[in-house]
Design a protein around this motif. Structure first.
Motif, short mmCIF file in Angstrom:
data_model
loop_
_atom_site.label_atom_id
_atom_site.label_comp_id
_atom_site.label_asym_id
_atom_site.label_seq_id
_atom_site.Cartn_x
_atom_site.Cartn_y
_atom_site.Cartn_z
N VAL A 117 0.84 -1.20 0.00
CA VAL A 117 0.00 0.00 0.00
C VAL A 117 0.88 1.26 0.00
O VAL A 117 0.65 2.19 -0.78
CB VAL A 117 -0.97 0.01 1.20
N VAL A 118 1.89 1.27 0.85
CA VAL A 118 2.81 2.41 0.91
C VAL A 118 3.49 2.59 -0.44
O VAL A 118 3.57 3.72 -0.96
CB VAL A 118 3.85 2.24 2.05
N PHE A 119 3.96 1.50 -1.04
CA PHE A 119 4.60 1.58 -2.35
C PHE A 119 3.63 2.15 -3.38
O PHE A 119 3.99 3.02 -4.18
CB PHE A 119 5.09 0.19 -2.80
N SER A 120 2.39 1.67 -3.36
CA SER A 120 1.38 2.13 -4.31
C SER A 120 1.08 3.62 -4.15
O SER A 120 0.96 4.36 -5.13
CB SER A 120 0.11 1.30 -4.11
N ILE A 121 0.97 4.06 -2.90
CA ILE A 121 0.72 5.48 -2.64
C ILE A 121 1.90 6.33 -3.11
O ILE A 121 1.72 7.36 -3.77
CB ILE A 121 0.44 5.73 -1.14
N LYS A 122 3.11 5.89 -2.78
CA LYS A 122 4.30 6.67 -3.18
C LYS A 122 4.43 6.74 -4.69
O LYS A 122 4.76 7.79 -5.24
CB LYS A 122 5.56 6.06 -2.56
N LYS A 123 4.16 5.64 -5.36
CA LYS A 123 4.25 5.63 -6.83
C LYS A 123 3.22 6.59 -7.42
O LYS A 123 3.53 7.39 -8.31
CB LYS A 123 4.07 4.23 -7.39
N ALA A 124 1.98 6.51 -6.92
CA ALA A 124 0.93 7.41 -7.41
C ALA A 124 1.31 8.87 -7.15
O ALA A 124 1.17 9.72 -8.03
CB ALA A 124 -0.40 7.07 -6.74
N ALA A 125 1.79 9.15 -5.95
CA ALA A 125 2.18 10.52 -5.60
C ALA A 125 3.31 11.01 -6.49
O ALA A 125 3.27 12.14 -6.99
CB ALA A 125 2.57 10.59 -4.13
N ARG A 126 4.30 10.17 -6.67
CA ARG A 126 5.46 10.57 -7.49
C ARG A 126 4.99 10.90 -8.91
O ARG A 126 5.38 11.92 -9.48
CB ARG A 126 6.48 9.44 -7.49
N ASP A 127 4.15 10.03 -9.47
CA ASP A 127 3.66 10.26 -10.84
C ASP A 127 2.80 11.52 -10.94
O ASP A 127 3.00 12.34 -11.83
CB ASP A 127 2.85 9.05 -11.31
N LEU A 128 1.86 11.66 -10.01
CA LEU A 128 0.93 12.80 -10.07
C LEU A 128 1.60 14.12 -9.72
O LEU A 128 1.34 15.14 -10.38
CB LEU A 128 -0.27 12.55 -9.16
N PHE A 129 2.44 14.14 -8.71
CA PHE A 129 3.15 15.37 -8.36
C PHE A 129 4.03 15.82 -9.51
O PHE A 129 4.14 17.00 -9.80
CB PHE A 129 3.99 15.21 -7.09
N ARG A 130 4.67 14.85 -10.15
CA ARG A 130 5.55 15.19 -11.26
C ARG A 130 4.75 15.70 -12.46
O ARG A 130 5.19 16.61 -13.16
CB ARG A 130 6.37 13.98 -11.65
N LYS A 131 3.60 15.10 -12.68
CA LYS A 131 2.78 15.48 -13.84
C LYS A 131 2.04 16.80 -13.62
O LYS A 131 2.00 17.65 -14.51
CB LYS A 131 1.78 14.37 -14.14
N TYR A 132 1.44 16.99 -12.41
CA TYR A 132 0.59 18.15 -12.17
C TYR A 132 1.13 19.12 -11.13
O TYR A 132 0.60 20.22 -11.00
CB TYR A 132 -0.80 17.69 -11.72
N GLY A 133 2.14 18.70 -10.36
CA GLY A 133 2.62 19.53 -9.27
C GLY A 133 1.85 19.22 -8.00
O GLY A 133 0.74 18.66 -8.04
#
Length: 191
Positions: free
Chosen positions: A6-22
């Motif tokens: 779950v932690v890995f999934s959240i971090k991956k989603a956050a990394r992708d979304l923060f990078r894409k949208y800020g």
């Protein structure tokens, strides 16, 4: 899914979304949707969006610093190695703040100022401990002198990030830092 997944999934989603949208334009709803978890699960693990941002930034910086320090290119001397290492780490730090958070948000948000202080302190600790562990650096330079070099470099890079208006300004500032300031900081460190 176990907690580690779950932690890995959240971090991956956050990394992708923060990078894409800020950071500012990414909502917790988008994070949980992309991570395929509930909002309650997210908040159980990360009490705020700011905390996941911090985790993602520090993971990214830690990975890059380890890579930079482990792939020492044959440099003619310690000063050259140290200067190039500080410059590469400074670029990574600037890039991660620019890509994941966005300088406009950092400059304009009062909460971001407090967060940036925390990030700055944690970054300083990470760099200092990584440099001390590095055989070429830690065995020849005192912790006090490394602290001076890291604090000075970090403060200079953050200051020109806050004052730069365009990417061209940032490039100009990095060149100035590399050619006019960093050599003196390195010499003061190894002296």
């Amino acid at each position: 899914m176990n907690q580690e997944d779950v932690v890995f999934s959240i971090k991956k989603a956050a990394r992708d979304l923060f990078r894409k949208y800020g950071y500012n334009k990414t909502s917790v709803n988008e994070l949980v949707k992309q991570a395929h978890i509930s909002k309650a699960t997210f908040y159980k693990i990360f009490p705020s969006k700011e905390i996941i941002l911090h985790e993602v930034l520090m993971d990214y910086i830690r990975e890059n610093v380890e890579d930079i320090l482990s792939t020492r290119v044959k440099e003619p001397d310690l000063a050259t190695f140290l200067g190039k290492t500080i410059l590469r780490v400074s670029r990574v730090t600037y890039t991660v703040c620019n890509e994941f958070v966005g300088w406009e948000f950092i400059r304009e948000s009062t909460n971001a100022q407090e967060y940036l202080k925390t990030l700055s302190d944690d970054l300083e600790f990470l760099l200092l401990s990584s440099f001390i562990k590095n055989e070429a650096i830690g065995s020849t330079i005192s912790e006090e002198k490394l602290t001076f070099l890291i604090k000075s470099s970090k403060n200079i890079v953050f200051s020109f990030a806050f004052t730069a208006v365009t990417e061209a300004d940032v490039r100009k500032n990095f060149i100035s830092f590399q050619k006019e300031i960093l050599p003196y900081l390195v010499q003061a460190t190894i002296a």
